[in-house]
Every structure is written in structure tokens, then in C-alpha cells.
Design a protein around this motif. Sequence first.
Motif, PDB file in Angstrom:
ATOM      1  N   ASP A  59     -13.710  24.156  -1.524  1.00  5.53           N
ATOM      2  CA  ASP A  59     -12.770  24.988  -1.688  1.00  5.53           C
ATOM      3  C   ASP A  59     -13.937  25.892  -2.996  1.00  5.53           C
ATOM      4  OD1 ASP A  59     -11.053  24.647  -0.174  1.00  5.53           O
ATOM      5  OD2 ASP A  59     -10.499  22.370  -1.758  1.00  5.53           O
ATOM      6  N   TRP A  60     -14.291  24.531  -3.593  1.00  2.00           N
ATOM      7  CA  TRP A  60     -15.409  25.023  -4.988  1.00  2.00           C
ATOM      8  C   TRP A  60     -16.491  26.670  -4.273  1.00  2.00           C
ATOM      9  CZ3 TRP A  60     -20.642  26.124  -6.529  1.00  2.00           C
ATOM     10  CH2 TRP A  60     -20.636  26.657  -8.099  1.00  2.00           C
ATOM     11  N   LEU A  61     -16.620  26.160  -3.016  1.00  2.00           N
ATOM     12  CA  LEU A  61     -17.777  26.850  -2.358  1.00  2.00           C
ATOM     13  C   LEU A  61     -17.369  28.442  -1.686  1.00  2.00           C
ATOM     14  CD1 LEU A  61     -20.878  24.477  -0.685  1.00  2.00           C
ATOM     15  CD2 LEU A  61     -21.170  26.201  -2.815  1.00  2.00           C
ATOM     16  N   ASP A  62     -15.812  27.980  -1.184  1.00  4.02           N
ATOM     17  CA  ASP A  62     -15.429  29.036  -0.886  1.00  4.02           C
ATOM     18  C   ASP A  62     -14.729  30.321  -1.714  1.00  4.02           C
ATOM     19  OD1 ASP A  62     -14.769  29.991   1.545  1.00  4.02           O
ATOM     20  OD2 ASP A  62     -12.367  29.425   1.813  1.00  4.02           O
ATOM     21  N   SER A  63     -14.199  29.486  -2.420  1.00  2.00           N
ATOM     22  CA  SER A  63     -14.513  30.891  -3.928  1.00  2.00           C
ATOM     23  C   SER A  63     -15.271  31.515  -4.354  1.00  2.00           C
ATOM     24  CB  SER A  63     -13.397  30.022  -4.335  1.00  2.00           C
ATOM     25  OG  SER A  63     -14.109  28.950  -5.205  1.00  2.00           O
ATOM     26  N   ARG A  64     -16.384  30.650  -4.452  1.00  3.53           N
ATOM     27  CA  ARG A  64     -17.242  31.979  -5.469  1.00  3.53           C
ATOM     28  C   ARG A  64     -17.916  32.663  -3.638  1.00  3.53           C
ATOM     29  NH1 ARG A  64     -15.492  27.330  -7.638  1.00  3.53           N
ATOM     30  NH2 ARG A  64     -15.365  27.637  -9.787  1.00  3.53           N
ATOM     31  N   PHE A  65     -19.087  31.430  -2.801  1.00  2.00           N
ATOM     32  CA  PHE A  65     -19.114  32.869  -1.711  1.00  2.00           C
ATOM     33  C   PHE A  65     -19.015  32.625  -1.007  1.00  2.00           C
ATOM     34  CE2 PHE A  65     -22.192  29.993  -5.241  1.00  2.00           C
ATOM     35  CZ  PHE A  65     -22.464  30.756  -5.695  1.00  2.00           C
ATOM     36  N   LYS A  66     -17.319  32.321  -0.197  1.00  6.93           N
ATOM     37  CA  LYS A  66     -17.033  32.409   0.661  1.00  6.93           C
ATOM     38  C   LYS A  66     -18.192  31.562   1.562  1.00  6.93           C
ATOM     39  CE  LYS A  66     -15.153  37.029  -0.523  1.00  6.93           C
ATOM     40  NZ  LYS A  66     -15.128  37.135  -1.466  1.00  6.93           N
ATOM     41  N   ALA A  67     -18.651  30.690   1.927  1.00  9.71           N
ATOM     42  CA  ALA A  67     -18.954  29.473   2.404  1.00  9.71           C
ATOM     43  C   ALA A  67     -18.584  28.581   2.398  1.00  9.71           C
ATOM     44  CB  ALA A  67     -20.808  29.216   2.279  1.00  9.71           C
ATOM     45  N   LYS A  68     -19.148  27.350   3.515  1.00 10.60           N
ATOM     46  CA  LYS A  68     -18.359  26.014   3.465  1.00 10.60           C
ATOM     47  C   LYS A  68     -18.745  24.640   3.579  1.00 10.60           C
ATOM     48  CE  LYS A  68     -15.369  27.871   7.621  1.00 10.60           C
ATOM     49  NZ  LYS A  68     -14.855  27.447   9.232  1.00 10.60           N
ATOM     50  N   SER A  69     -20.421  25.394   3.484  1.00 11.74           N
ATOM     51  CA  SER A  69     -21.337  24.139   2.656  1.00 11.74           C
ATOM     52  C   SER A  69     -22.817  24.956   2.526  1.00 11.74           C
ATOM     53  CB  SER A  69     -21.848  23.614   4.283  1.00 11.74           C
ATOM     54  OG  SER A  69     -22.878  22.687   4.370  1.00 11.74           O
ATOM     55  N   CYS A  70     -23.810  23.831   1.333  1.00 13.47           N
ATOM     56  CA  CYS A  70     -24.724  24.294   1.131  1.00 13.47           C
ATOM     57  C   CYS A  70     -25.633  25.303   1.585  1.00 13.47           C
ATOM     58  CB  CYS A  70     -25.551  23.013  -0.448  1.00 13.47           C
ATOM     59  SG  CYS A  70     -24.311  23.361  -1.399  1.00 13.47           S
ATOM     60  N   ALA A  71     -26.231  24.578   3.114  1.00 13.14           N
ATOM     61  CA  ALA A  71     -26.558  24.837   3.806  1.00 13.14           C
ATOM     62  C   ALA A  71     -26.656  26.145   4.787  1.00 13.14           C
ATOM     63  CB  ALA A  71     -26.428  24.202   4.963  1.00 13.14           C
ATOM     64  N   GLU A  72     -25.369  27.533   4.327  1.00  9.72           N
ATOM     65  CA  GLU A  72     -25.282  27.863   4.993  1.00  9.72           C
ATOM     66  C   GLU A  72     -25.236  28.949   3.545  1.00  9.72           C
ATOM     67  OE1 GLU A  72     -20.804  29.508   5.392  1.00  9.72           O
ATOM     68  OE2 GLU A  72     -21.079  27.242   6.964  1.00  9.72           O
TER      69      GLU A  72
END
Length: 181
Positions: A33-46
Motif C-alpha cells: 500500500d505504501w508503494l502503491d500510494s507513492r509510485f503506483k507499484a506493487k513491489s520495489c522490483a518494479e
Amino acid sequence: MTKNQVIYRKQLLYRIHTNSLYIQIKNNDAWQDWLDSRFKAKSCAELSIGELRLTLDILLGNARDDINFKPDYAGRNLIRNKKIDKKKKNVDKQEAKPKSNKKQKRASSEKYITPNQFNYIKELAFALNMNEIDLIKFAIKQTRSIYIRLEQLEKISMDDATNIITGLEKIIKFKRKKEAK
């Protein structure tokens, strides 16, 4: 991506995953959720290298935490293309015979536009005095796909980018010939 970029990216990922704030967020099952709200990504790998650097700065408290950062699609495409190349090498090693043209075309059409191609398209459009709307209209004609904003061109395939570049270069060449006469 160069070998140095791959190493730097892995180092950033290691520093992020060993950060105490990351561990706290991850333990609460809120990292996606933290990544999705900031970068629209599900994982750091993206994430691209720039986005990973920003993530680490936020976790360390060196940058202001905000939501809805502009995604770095050009940087992310480098990672996607690297993964596609890696898959292609593994398939080539397994198949010891040469690939057919259809397989080669499919592999190249899976790749995304590179940052250099995107910048070159913008430079060619600038040389032709095209504004954003004119460039989008031209891209629609060349690729037979619909784009609403210039940022959407950062997500196109490498083949579509080549078609747009070729078309813009031909227009410039034609205009130069016309001016010379």
C-alpha cells in the motif's frame, strides 16, 4: 542497464530492505500500500533507480514523504527490457537451434521504449516545431494506437518507438530537401 547500474540497484534494494522503517511497515503488512500510494507499484522490483533512491531517502528521513509521485516509466522500462533480454537468453540456451523470425519479432515487440528513444522523439518533434498535441496525433497515426498524454508514450513498445522515430526523421529529411530547392 549496465553492470554498474545493476549493482547499484541491488545495493539500493538491500539498503531499503534492511531499513528499520521498512521493516516496521512490512511487519504491519502495509508495504504494498505504501508503494502503491507513492509510485503506483506493487513491489520495489518494479521501481527505477531514481525511484529507489527517493524511496531510500524517504525511509531515512532525507526527503519529504508525499503521495502520488510521478512514475519514472522510462527508468522502469530499462528494468523490464533487461528482464526480457534475460528470458530470451535463457530460451536461446535451452533451444540450441536458431530462432525463427516470428519469435525474434515477438521478443523485440515485448520490449519497451528506452529513455534515449523517448528523448530523441522529443528532440525530433522540437526540431519540427511540433507541440505536444501534434506529436501525439503523429504517434497515433504511426502506431495506430490511441494516446491522450505525452507521458503515455513512455510506455509504448520499442517497435512503435522506432516507427515514430523513422517517421519524424523522414519528415525532417523531406523538409530539408524542400528548403534546399
